[in-house]
Design a protein around this motif. Structure first.
Motif, PDB file in Angstrom:
ATOM      1  N   GLU A 172       0.845  -1.178   0.000  1.00  0.00           N
ATOM      2  CA  GLU A 172       0.000   0.000   0.000  1.00  0.00           C
ATOM      3  C   GLU A 172       0.889   1.239   0.000  1.00  0.00           C
ATOM      4  OE1 GLU A 172      -2.714  -0.018   3.231  1.00  0.00           O
ATOM      5  OE2 GLU A 172      -3.470  -2.023   2.805  1.00  0.00           O
ATOM      6  N   VAL A 173       0.560   2.199  -0.832  1.00  0.00           N
ATOM      7  CA  VAL A 173       1.373   3.401  -0.960  1.00  0.00           C
ATOM      8  C   VAL A 173       0.468   4.631  -0.928  1.00  0.00           C
ATOM      9  CG1 VAL A 173       3.228   2.281  -2.247  1.00  0.00           C
ATOM     10  CG2 VAL A 173       1.298   3.272  -3.484  1.00  0.00           C
ATOM     11  N   LYS A 174       1.082   5.760  -0.639  1.00  0.00           N
ATOM     12  CA  LYS A 174       0.394   7.044  -0.680  1.00  0.00           C
ATOM     13  C   LYS A 174       0.714   7.725  -1.999  1.00  0.00           C
ATOM     14  CE  LYS A 174      -0.105  11.276   2.101  1.00  0.00           C
ATOM     15  NZ  LYS A 174       0.373  11.956   3.344  1.00  0.00           N
ATOM     16  N   VAL A 175      -0.294   8.253  -2.661  1.00  0.00           N
ATOM     17  CA  VAL A 175      -0.114   8.895  -3.966  1.00  0.00           C
ATOM     18  C   VAL A 175      -0.557  10.354  -3.879  1.00  0.00           C
ATOM     19  CG1 VAL A 175      -0.787   8.906  -6.394  1.00  0.00           C
ATOM     20  CG2 VAL A 175      -0.462   6.729  -5.206  1.00  0.00           C
ATOM     21  N   ILE A 176       0.291  11.237  -4.359  1.00  0.00           N
ATOM     22  CA  ILE A 176      -0.043  12.657  -4.421  1.00  0.00           C
ATOM     23  C   ILE A 176       0.200  13.144  -5.847  1.00  0.00           C
ATOM     24  CG2 ILE A 176       0.534  14.984  -3.630  1.00  0.00           C
ATOM     25  CD1 ILE A 176       1.345  13.769  -0.962  1.00  0.00           C
ATOM     26  N   VAL A 177      -0.790  13.812  -6.403  1.00  0.00           N
ATOM     27  CA  VAL A 177      -0.641  14.474  -7.694  1.00  0.00           C
ATOM     28  C   VAL A 177      -0.517  15.969  -7.425  1.00  0.00           C
ATOM     29  CG1 VAL A 177      -1.635  14.891  -9.970  1.00  0.00           C
ATOM     30  CG2 VAL A 177      -2.024  12.691  -8.826  1.00  0.00           C
ATOM     31  N   TYR A 193      -4.813   8.398   0.084  1.00  0.00           N
ATOM     32  CA  TYR A 193      -4.159   7.977   1.317  1.00  0.00           C
ATOM     33  C   TYR A 193      -3.604   6.548   1.236  1.00  0.00           C
ATOM     34  CZ  TYR A 193      -6.927  11.972   2.823  1.00  0.00           C
ATOM     35  OH  TYR A 193      -7.491  13.219   2.914  1.00  0.00           O
ATOM     36  N   ARG A 194      -4.379   5.638   0.650  1.00  0.00           N
ATOM     37  CA  ARG A 194      -3.967   4.224   0.580  1.00  0.00           C
ATOM     38  C   ARG A 194      -4.301   3.686  -0.813  1.00  0.00           C
ATOM     39  NH1 ARG A 194      -7.173   0.931   4.608  1.00  0.00           N
ATOM     40  NH2 ARG A 194      -5.665  -0.688   4.061  1.00  0.00           N
ATOM     41  N   TRP A 195      -3.267   3.396  -1.585  1.00  0.00           N
ATOM     42  CA  TRP A 195      -3.453   2.813  -2.923  1.00  0.00           C
ATOM     43  C   TRP A 195      -2.705   1.501  -2.980  1.00  0.00           C
ATOM     44  CZ3 TRP A 195      -0.110   3.361  -7.696  1.00  0.00           C
ATOM     45  CH2 TRP A 195      -0.768   2.876  -8.838  1.00  0.00           C
ATOM     46  N   LYS A 196      -3.390   0.465  -3.435  1.00  0.00           N
ATOM     47  CA  LYS A 196      -2.778  -0.858  -3.538  1.00  0.00           C
ATOM     48  C   LYS A 196      -2.779  -1.296  -4.995  1.00  0.00           C
ATOM     49  CE  LYS A 196      -2.548  -5.356  -1.292  1.00  0.00           C
ATOM     50  NZ  LYS A 196      -3.056  -6.191  -0.186  1.00  0.00           N
ATOM     51  N   SER A 212       4.992   2.962 -22.795  1.00  0.00           N
ATOM     52  CA  SER A 212       4.266   3.333 -21.591  1.00  0.00           C
ATOM     53  C   SER A 212       3.623   2.074 -21.037  1.00  0.00           C
ATOM     54  CB  SER A 212       3.202   4.404 -21.876  1.00  0.00           C
ATOM     55  OG  SER A 212       2.207   3.894 -22.749  1.00  0.00           O
ATOM     56  N   PHE A 213       3.213   2.132 -19.792  1.00  0.00           N
ATOM     57  CA  PHE A 213       2.508   0.996 -19.224  1.00  0.00           C
ATOM     58  C   PHE A 213       1.505   1.491 -18.190  1.00  0.00           C
ATOM     59  CE2 PHE A 213       6.301   1.603 -16.727  1.00  0.00           C
ATOM     60  CZ  PHE A 213       5.940   1.369 -15.413  1.00  0.00           C
ATOM     61  N   ASP A 214       0.441   0.716 -18.012  1.00  0.00           N
ATOM     62  CA  ASP A 214      -0.658   1.099 -17.134  1.00  0.00           C
ATOM     63  C   ASP A 214      -0.596   0.322 -15.824  1.00  0.00           C
ATOM     64  OD1 ASP A 214      -1.761   2.803 -19.089  1.00  0.00           O
ATOM     65  OD2 ASP A 214      -2.726   1.089 -20.065  1.00  0.00           O
ATOM     66  N   ILE A 215      -0.908   1.014 -14.745  1.00  0.00           N
ATOM     67  CA  ILE A 215      -1.027   0.391 -13.430  1.00  0.00           C
ATOM     68  C   ILE A 215      -2.378   0.787 -12.855  1.00  0.00           C
ATOM     69  CG2 ILE A 215      -0.007   0.071 -11.156  1.00  0.00           C
ATOM     70  CD1 ILE A 215       2.603   1.113 -12.193  1.00  0.00           C
ATOM     71  N   GLU A 216      -3.090  -0.188 -12.308  1.00  0.00           N
ATOM     72  CA  GLU A 216      -4.378   0.082 -11.682  1.00  0.00           C
ATOM     73  C   GLU A 216      -4.409  -0.569 -10.317  1.00  0.00           C
ATOM     74  OE1 GLU A 216      -8.489  -1.915 -12.399  1.00  0.00           O
ATOM     75  OE2 GLU A 216      -8.429  -0.185 -13.766  1.00  0.00           O
ATOM     76  N   GLY A 217      -5.094   0.062  -9.388  1.00  0.00           N
ATOM     77  CA  GLY A 217      -5.223  -0.525  -8.060  1.00  0.00           C
ATOM     78  C   GLY A 217      -6.372   0.100  -7.301  1.00  0.00           C
ATOM     79  N   GLY A 218      -6.717  -0.542  -6.203  1.00  0.00           N
ATOM     80  CA  GLY A 218      -7.811  -0.056  -5.383  1.00  0.00           C
ATOM     81  C   GLY A 218      -7.370   1.053  -4.451  1.00  0.00           C
ATOM     82  N   VAL A 219      -8.218   2.068  -4.338  1.00  0.00           N
ATOM     83  CA  VAL A 219      -8.034   3.105  -3.322  1.00  0.00           C
ATOM     84  C   VAL A 219      -8.818   2.648  -2.093  1.00  0.00           C
ATOM     85  CG1 VAL A 219      -8.368   5.530  -2.731  1.00  0.00           C
ATOM     86  CG2 VAL A 219      -7.792   4.891  -5.081  1.00  0.00           C
ATOM     87  N   LEU A 220      -8.095   2.368  -1.013  1.00  0.00           N
ATOM     88  CA  LEU A 220      -8.701   1.792   0.178  1.00  0.00           C
ATOM     89  C   LEU A 220      -9.054   2.882   1.186  1.00  0.00           C
ATOM     90  CD1 LEU A 220      -6.235  -1.219   0.621  1.00  0.00           C
ATOM     91  CD2 LEU A 220      -8.325  -1.095  -0.761  1.00  0.00           C
ATOM     92  N   ALA A 221     -10.034   2.587   2.002  1.00  0.00           N
ATOM     93  CA  ALA A 221     -10.462   3.542   3.023  1.00  0.00           C
ATOM     94  C   ALA A 221      -9.411   3.632   4.120  1.00  0.00           C
ATOM     95  CB  ALA A 221     -11.802   3.118   3.608  1.00  0.00           C
ATOM     96  N   ASP A 222      -9.132   4.856   4.549  1.00  0.00           N
ATOM     97  CA  ASP A 222      -8.185   5.102   5.634  1.00  0.00           C
ATOM     98  C   ASP A 222      -8.984   5.232   6.930  1.00  0.00           C
ATOM     99  OD1 ASP A 222      -6.270   5.948   7.411  1.00  0.00           O
ATOM    100  OD2 ASP A 222      -5.381   7.428   6.079  1.00  0.00           O
ATOM    101  N   SER A 223      -8.920   4.199   7.761  1.00  0.00           N
ATOM    102  CA  SER A 223      -9.732   4.161   8.980  1.00  0.00           C
ATOM    103  C   SER A 223      -9.270   5.165  10.026  1.00  0.00           C
ATOM    104  CB  SER A 223      -9.717   2.749   9.576  1.00  0.00           C
ATOM    105  OG  SER A 223      -8.396   2.351   9.901  1.00  0.00           O
ATOM    106  N   SER A 224      -8.081   5.745   9.831  1.00  0.00           N
ATOM    107  CA  SER A 224      -7.599   6.725  10.808  1.00  0.00           C
ATOM    108  C   SER A 224      -8.297   8.075  10.650  1.00  0.00           C
ATOM    109  CB  SER A 224      -6.084   6.906  10.674  1.00  0.00           C
ATOM    110  OG  SER A 224      -5.749   7.522   9.436  1.00  0.00           O
ATOM    111  N   ILE A 225      -9.007   8.275   9.527  1.00  0.00           N
ATOM    112  CA  ILE A 225      -9.744   9.518   9.302  1.00  0.00           C
ATOM    113  C   ILE A 225     -11.162   9.330   9.830  1.00  0.00           C
ATOM    114  CG2 ILE A 225     -10.580  11.137   7.558  1.00  0.00           C
ATOM    115  CD1 ILE A 225      -8.208  10.307   5.818  1.00  0.00           C
TER     116      ILE A 225
END
Length: 239
Positions: A172-177, A193-196, A212-225
């Protein structure tokens, strides 16, 4: 009289994964899958008496144009190892005439290797008996090396990094654009907050155009919020 405010949008920006700049990203996309439950109206006239729509899943996908091992590790659930330069002495390989006998490590081709027969009594000449590449030694059929001959090669390995693919379970990683609306010049940020990420469906490794290549993953709920009105998934801030 209220004023109508319009804002056209052309998105660009820098994508950071756990604070690391992933380089040129030609696309970032959010997909929200919804599920609707309906209660039919049984009192006549048809239609529904009630319905509710819930978010089933949130997906984040991105198209990356930089083929770094760190980026590929995201799409291949891999692990990146650091490779240090060093001397390799008398590594044994088997000659393949006009084919590649690969070495255990990448060869630093700026430093000439030494290739001998198994006994070490004969030293072969580069570009006469063989050619060298980062991947190994290619014995020439026009030279003195014979087919399937056992050779010893001494070389300097090249510093860099190695991707061990499909060895991780998925991090799980944090992603910022950190973006700019090119239509207005206004800045914006997107914070996930949480991307897998899931393994990519494929990679085009040889071609006649930029890759180029594509990556897709689920954005998971952050229970700390837990604050009311705050998203557990992602937030977009704009000027």
């Amino acid at each position: 009289m209220s004023e109508t405010v319009t804002e056209s949008y052309i998105g660009s920006g820098i994508v950071y994964v756990n604070g690391r700049d992933v380089g040129n990203a030609s696309g970032v996309k959010i997909d929200i899958e919804q599920e609707t439950k309906e209660q039919p109206n049984y009192r006549g006239g048809g239609g529904n008496a009630a319905e509710i729509t819930k978010v089933k899943s949130v997906k984040l996908s991105m198209t990356l144009n930089d083929f770094s091992n760190a980026n590929l590790a995201l799409g291949l659930r891999g692990k990146v190892e650091v490779l240090t330069a060093g001397a390799v002495t008398d590594e044994v390989i088997t000659a393949i005439l006009d084919g590649l006998a690969d070495t255990a490590k990448m060869i630093d081709t700026t430093i000439p290797p030494v290739v001998t027969n198994a006994a070490g009594s004969t030293t072969y000449d580069v570009d006469v008996d063989y050619v060298v590449s980062a991947g190994g030694i290619r014995a020439l059929s026009t030279g003195a090396i014979t087919a399937a001959e056992s050779l010893k090669v001494s070389y300097t390995s090249k510093a860099g990094n190695a991707l061990q693919a499909l060895v991780e379970s998925g991090a799980e990683v944090k992603v910022i654009v950190d973006g700019v609306n090119d239509a207005t010049g206004k800045p914006y940020t997107l914070k996930f907050y949480r991307w897998k990420p899931s393994p990519t469906s494929g990679l085009d490794l040889i071609g006649d155009d930029f890759g180029s290549f594509d990556i897709e993953g689920g954005v998971l709920a952050d229970s700390s919020i837990v604050a009311t009105g705050k998203s557990k998934f992602f937030v977009r801030s704009a000027a």
